[in-house]
Design a protein around this motif. Structure first.
Motif, PDB file in Angstrom:
ATOM      1  N   LEU A   1       0.821  -1.209   0.000  1.00  0.00           N
ATOM      2  CA  LEU A   1       0.000   0.000   0.000  1.00  0.00           C
ATOM      3  C   LEU A   1       0.853   1.256   0.000  1.00  0.00           C
ATOM      4  N   PHE A   2       2.005   1.204   0.651  1.00  0.00           N
ATOM      5  CA  PHE A   2       2.913   2.352   0.665  1.00  0.00           C
ATOM      6  C   PHE A   2       3.379   2.687  -0.747  1.00  0.00           C
ATOM      7  N   MET A   3       3.719   1.671  -1.515  1.00  0.00           N
ATOM      8  CA  MET A   3       4.166   1.909  -2.885  1.00  0.00           C
ATOM      9  C   MET A   3       3.036   2.491  -3.731  1.00  0.00           C
ATOM     10  N   ASP A   4       1.800   2.048  -3.495  1.00  0.00           N
ATOM     11  CA  ASP A   4       0.657   2.631  -4.199  1.00  0.00           C
ATOM     12  C   ASP A   4       0.509   4.113  -3.848  1.00  0.00           C
ATOM     13  N   PHE A   5       0.609   4.416  -2.552  1.00  0.00           N
ATOM     14  CA  PHE A   5       0.435   5.800  -2.105  1.00  0.00           C
ATOM     15  C   PHE A   5       1.502   6.706  -2.705  1.00  0.00           C
ATOM     16  N   VAL A   6       2.749   6.261  -2.684  1.00  0.00           N
ATOM     17  CA  VAL A   6       3.840   7.080  -3.218  1.00  0.00           C
ATOM     18  C   VAL A   6       3.651   7.323  -4.710  1.00  0.00           C
ATOM     19  N   ALA A   7       3.253   6.286  -5.435  1.00  0.00           N
ATOM     20  CA  ALA A   7       3.051   6.423  -6.876  1.00  0.00           C
ATOM     21  C   ALA A   7       1.955   7.446  -7.179  1.00  0.00           C
ATOM     22  N   ILE A   8       0.875   7.434  -6.397  1.00  0.00           N
ATOM     23  CA  ILE A   8      -0.210   8.410  -6.575  1.00  0.00           C
ATOM     24  C   ILE A   8       0.280   9.813  -6.240  1.00  0.00           C
ATOM     25  N   PHE A   9       0.996   9.947  -5.120  1.00  0.00           N
ATOM     26  CA  PHE A   9       1.498  11.255  -4.691  1.00  0.00           C
ATOM     27  C   PHE A   9       2.405  11.880  -5.740  1.00  0.00           C
TER      28      PHE A   9
END
Length: 250
Positions: A216-224
């Protein structure tokens, strides 16, 4: 994948208001697991912000921190999920978050120099998008979004080929925008998919909250990153048009 036969069971379901009051489809142990995942995710995002701050002080972000992030993440994934390894894996997760934050520091520092408010808006916007689509995944019928896995993997492969092709043929403005907005849609989709996959795995006894947090962290960073670039690009275009108007007036 061992769950493939059951992925499509919920695709015909409809969301309704009653689902807002009903988490019975998620068992109590899974709910506790999700609480642990999201608490750890919040701490991981905070550590990443510390990494960004460290870069602004020491200018350490770059290829080295990117490689360290890959190394720490790979080491974490390769370390068995046992009670004895829990602290070690948490430390690896924290190291990965710090390195990823430092790697993002160059981009963030550039945006801060242009307009500091964009960084805050991008973070709040990313958090809102992440929260909304996480909520949609939690409230939806089990397995409803798992069919996205194959579609998202295909889109990711296409994007990888596009980026590889740009090394030889260059990347125009149109292709840049396609990759930017398609990438945003891709990782929003991954929030839906990964959230429901975490629920499904936990329902089958996989309570590896550290690995699930990393996903989920990697998803969040990619969106940010993509929202940050979009907002900066739009602000730059607006500023350029404003300068052109002033020149014409003069």
């Amino acid at each position: 994948m061992e769950y493939a036969a059951s992925f499509f069971e919920g695709r015909g379901s409809k969301w309704n208001y009653d689902s807002l009051k009903n988490f019975n489809q998620i068992s109590t142990p899974v709910q506790h697991h999700l609480q642990r995942v999201y608490t750890t995710l919040a701490a991981t995002v905070l550590l990443s912000a510390v990494g960004v701050y460290i870069h602004t002080l020491l200018n350490i972000g770059g290829i080295t921190t990117s490689l360290l992030f890959v190394g720490a993440s790979t080491w974490l994934m390769a370390t068995p999920s046992t009670p004895q390894n829990e602290m070690k894996r948490l430390q690896l997760l924290g190291a990965a978050a710090l390195c990823e934050g430092a790697s993002l520091g160059t981009l963030v520092a550039h945006v801060l120099a242009f307009d500091p408010s964009i960084v805050l808006v991008a973070f709040l916007g990313s958090t809102a998008i992440f929260a909304c689509f996480t909520g949609a995944a939690l409230l939806a019928k089990r397995r409803e979004y798992l069919f996205l896995g194959g579609i998202l993997s295909s889109v990711l492969s296409v994007m990888a080929m596009m980026q590889f092709g740009s090394l030889f043929f260059g990347r125009g403005v149109f292709m840049f925008n396609v990759e930017l907005y398609l990438g945003l849609a891709l990782f929003v989709g991954y929030v839906l998919f990964d959230t429901q996959m975490i629920i499904e795995r936990a329902s089958l006894g996989d309570y590896d909250y550290i690995k699930h947090t990393l996903d989920l962290f990697m998803d969040f960073v990619a969106i940010f990153v993509r929202i940050l670039v979009i907002l900066t690009k739009n602000a730059g275009e607006k500023e350029r048009k404003e300068r052109e108007r002033r020149k014409r007036r003069d």
